[in-house]
Design a protein around this motif. Structure first.
Motif, short mmCIF file in Angstrom:
data_model
loop_
_atom_site.label_atom_id
_atom_site.label_comp_id
_atom_site.label_asym_id
_atom_site.label_seq_id
_atom_site.Cartn_x
_atom_site.Cartn_y
_atom_site.Cartn_z
N ILE A 216 0.87 -1.17 0.00
CA ILE A 216 0.00 0.00 0.00
C ILE A 216 0.90 1.22 0.00
CG2 ILE A 216 -1.82 1.24 1.23
CD1 ILE A 216 -2.68 -1.41 2.43
N LYS A 217 0.83 2.01 -1.06
CA LYS A 217 1.80 3.08 -1.28
C LYS A 217 1.87 4.07 -0.12
CE LYS A 217 4.73 5.42 -3.80
NZ LYS A 217 6.08 4.89 -4.13
N TRP A 218 0.71 4.51 0.38
CA TRP A 218 0.75 5.55 1.42
C TRP A 218 1.34 5.02 2.72
CZ3 TRP A 218 -1.80 5.30 6.09
CH2 TRP A 218 -2.83 4.37 6.20
N LEU A 219 1.16 3.71 2.98
CA LEU A 219 1.77 3.13 4.17
C LEU A 219 3.29 3.07 4.03
CD1 LEU A 219 -0.62 0.16 5.08
CD2 LEU A 219 -0.30 2.32 6.31
N GLN A 220 3.74 2.77 2.82
CA GLN A 220 5.18 2.74 2.57
C GLN A 220 5.78 4.13 2.73
OE1 GLN A 220 6.26 1.20 -1.27
NE2 GLN A 220 8.45 1.42 -0.92
N VAL A 221 5.09 5.13 2.21
CA VAL A 221 5.57 6.51 2.32
C VAL A 221 5.61 6.94 3.79
CG1 VAL A 221 5.02 8.92 1.79
CG2 VAL A 221 4.82 7.18 0.02
N LEU A 222 4.56 6.59 4.55
CA LEU A 222 4.51 6.93 5.97
C LEU A 222 5.65 6.24 6.72
CD1 LEU A 222 2.91 8.36 8.26
CD2 LEU A 222 1.67 6.20 8.57
N GLY A 223 5.90 4.99 6.42
CA GLY A 223 7.00 4.26 7.05
C GLY A 223 8.35 4.88 6.72
N ASN A 224 8.54 5.27 5.46
CA ASN A 224 9.80 5.89 5.06
C ASN A 224 10.05 7.20 5.80
OD1 ASN A 224 10.25 3.81 3.24
ND2 ASN A 224 9.55 4.97 1.47
N ALA A 225 8.96 7.92 6.08
CA ALA A 225 9.08 9.23 6.73
C ALA A 225 9.05 9.14 8.25
CB ALA A 225 7.96 10.15 6.24
N SER A 226 8.98 7.94 8.80
CA SER A 226 8.79 7.79 10.25
C SER A 226 9.91 8.41 11.06
CB SER A 226 8.63 6.31 10.61
OG SER A 226 9.79 5.56 10.24
N TYR A 227 11.15 8.29 10.58
CA TYR A 227 12.28 8.85 11.33
C TYR A 227 12.20 10.38 11.36
CZ TYR A 227 17.13 9.85 12.63
OH TYR A 227 18.27 10.33 13.24
N ALA A 228 11.84 10.95 10.23
CA ALA A 228 11.68 12.41 10.17
C ALA A 228 10.52 12.85 11.05
CB ALA A 228 11.46 12.85 8.73
N ILE A 229 9.42 12.11 11.04
CA ILE A 229 8.28 12.44 11.90
C ILE A 229 8.72 12.45 13.36
CG2 ILE A 229 6.09 11.55 12.79
CD1 ILE A 229 5.49 10.51 9.97
N TYR A 230 9.47 11.45 13.73
CA TYR A 230 9.90 11.30 15.12
C TYR A 230 10.78 12.46 15.58
CZ TYR A 230 11.96 9.10 19.26
OH TYR A 230 12.38 8.84 20.54
N LEU A 231 11.70 12.90 14.73
CA LEU A 231 12.63 13.95 15.14
C LEU A 231 12.10 15.36 14.90
CD1 LEU A 231 16.25 12.78 14.24
CD2 LEU A 231 15.07 12.75 16.43
N ILE A 232 11.28 15.55 13.88
CA ILE A 232 10.80 16.89 13.56
C ILE A 232 9.66 17.33 14.47
CG2 ILE A 232 9.59 18.22 11.76
CD1 ILE A 232 11.28 16.77 9.69
N HIS A 233 8.91 16.38 15.04
CA HIS A 233 7.71 16.78 15.78
C HIS A 233 8.04 17.65 16.99
CE1 HIS A 233 8.49 13.51 18.75
NE2 HIS A 233 7.70 14.20 19.55
#
Length: 407
Positions: A319-336
């Motif tokens: 599922i493309k959007w899940l893959q994109v969300l997973g790829n961005a997880s590290y950035a989400i974690y540090l940027i929040h």
């Protein structure tokens, strides 16, 4: 989805749950907006006017399990992808550390620099920093070297600047420890891995951050070995259904216990009989410790194992959007966290009351900014910077398949 009994080249499902875990951490940290002076926690989470608390209380109260999941996933993936390559000397230390540092450092660095300015502005506007203390030169150097959770900091809970990055520092330490284990060809010696898990549990009593990382990382390695053994058995499809059924059953117990507290209530009665004279607070702490240990040792591993087994035997559900969300997880974690400081600054400068953070719409707005910014950061900053530095640092770049975006 096509059946497959060989190890996949990419675990989409594990990448997806990493993305959800990052968002759960963000949700948990929303409580920071309700600390007195953005500094001191003066009430319990249940007493805070958190948005949609009645629906999301489980995530607000137990998001620390999500960080455990990060370490567990890293252990699983590293023992799968790197251990034998390091053991056989196919992957050198220079190659390994280059790929790992270039994975962690770019976003860590830009969020660190951003917080130097944001926290300075926060002090100027409000007279104190947002949540994290010790934003001084010493802690900046520790953060710059990614060793700010190695015991050099003034206090483990106040390691300066981007508070959530403590796990990045621990992850970096785990990389070094993992390389030594694999280089010494100990990656298949289960007794050693169990020993590391036990050592992590003991160390956690003295230094919770490093102990937590060691415990979950090497537990992830053991989960991988169990996975590898199971997929070589006959009737792998049936085994997968059994493992999945066990995982679902455990989750049903977890969810019903959270809703009705029947295990907690029964445990209190048992503790009173087995440990007469102990206070209710002691019995409660004992139950919480047992519950947390159970979740970390069985629930998260069973979840990871079942997803890996399903993806191996049933094929990948891409599922493309899940893959994109997973790829961005590290950035989400540090940027929040820097984004939270920015939100606190803007509301302070504009004179907006902090009650605005009680609104679900504010939570939605925050994530509507965070997620696209994190996705853009991953694809248009992280990946190009990684490619640039890996090309320059490695004289002869060995092709390495991108597997799971490890924290």
């Amino acid at each position: 989805m096509t059946p497959n009994t060989s190890v996949p080249k990419y675990f989409f499902s594990l990448d997806a749950i990493r993305g959800f875990a990052a968002l759960i951490v963000v949700l948990c940290h929303w409580q920071f907006f309700f600390y007195k002076d953005y500094t001191v926690m003066t009430s319990t989470i249940a007493e805070m006017p958190l948005p949609l608390y009645s629906w999301l209380s489980m995530f607000y109260n137990h998001a620390f399990f999500a960080v455990d999941l990060f370490f567990l996933l890293s252990g699983f993936i590293f023992f799968w992808f790197y251990a034998d390559k390091i053991s056989s000397r196919e992957t050198s230390f220079n190659n390994f550390i280059c790929y790992r540092v270039t994975r962690l450092y770019p976003v860590h660095f830009i969020t660190l620099v951003a917080l130097v300015f944001l926290q300075a502005m926060m002090i100027k506007v409000n007279g104190r920093p947002f949540i994290i203390q010790n934003n001084d030169a010493w802690h900046f150097v520790l953060n710059l070297l990614m060793i700010h959770s190695w015991g050099f900091e003034s206090h483990p809970m106040f390691n300066g600047f981007n508070g959530p990055s403590w796990s990045v520092s621990v992850e970096f330490l785990l990389y070094l420890l993992f390389f030594i284990v694999s280089f010494k060809r100990l990656q298949h010696k289960k007794v050693w891995l169990i020993g590391f898990v036990i050592a992590g549990a003991v160390l956690q009593h003295f230094y919770s951050m490093i102990g937590q990382g060691i415990y979950s990382f090497f537990l992830g390695g053991l989960v991988f070995h169990l996975y590898k053994w199971l997929i070589t058995r006959k009737n792998t499809g049936r085994i997968t259904m059994i493992v999945t059924g066990i995982a679902v059953f455990i989750w049903l117990i977890v969810l019903t216990e959270y809703a009705f507290s029947y295990i907690r209530n029964a445990s209190m009665v048992v503790f009173q009989h087995l440990l007469p004279g102990k206070s209710v607070a002691f019995d409660t702490a004992l139950f919480d410790l047992s519950r947390n240990t159970f979740f970390r040792t069985f629930v998260s591993p069973a979840t990871v194992l079942s997803l890996a087994m399903l993806e191996t035997t049933k094929g990948s559900l891409k599922i493309k959007w899940l893959q994109v969300l997973g790829n961005a997880s590290y950035a989400i974690y540090l940027i929040h966290f820097p984004l939270m400081v920015l939100f606190a600054l803007v509301t302070s400068v504009l004179g907006i009351d902090r009650h605005v953070f009680q609104s679900p719409f504010m939570l939605l707005l925050f994530n509507a900014i965070l997620i696209p910014v994190s996705i853009a950061t991953h694809y248009y900053f992280e990946l190009p910077v990684q490619k640039l530095f890996r090309g320059r640092l490695l004289k002869k770049t060995q092709p390495v398949t991108v597997v799971l975006k490890d924290l």
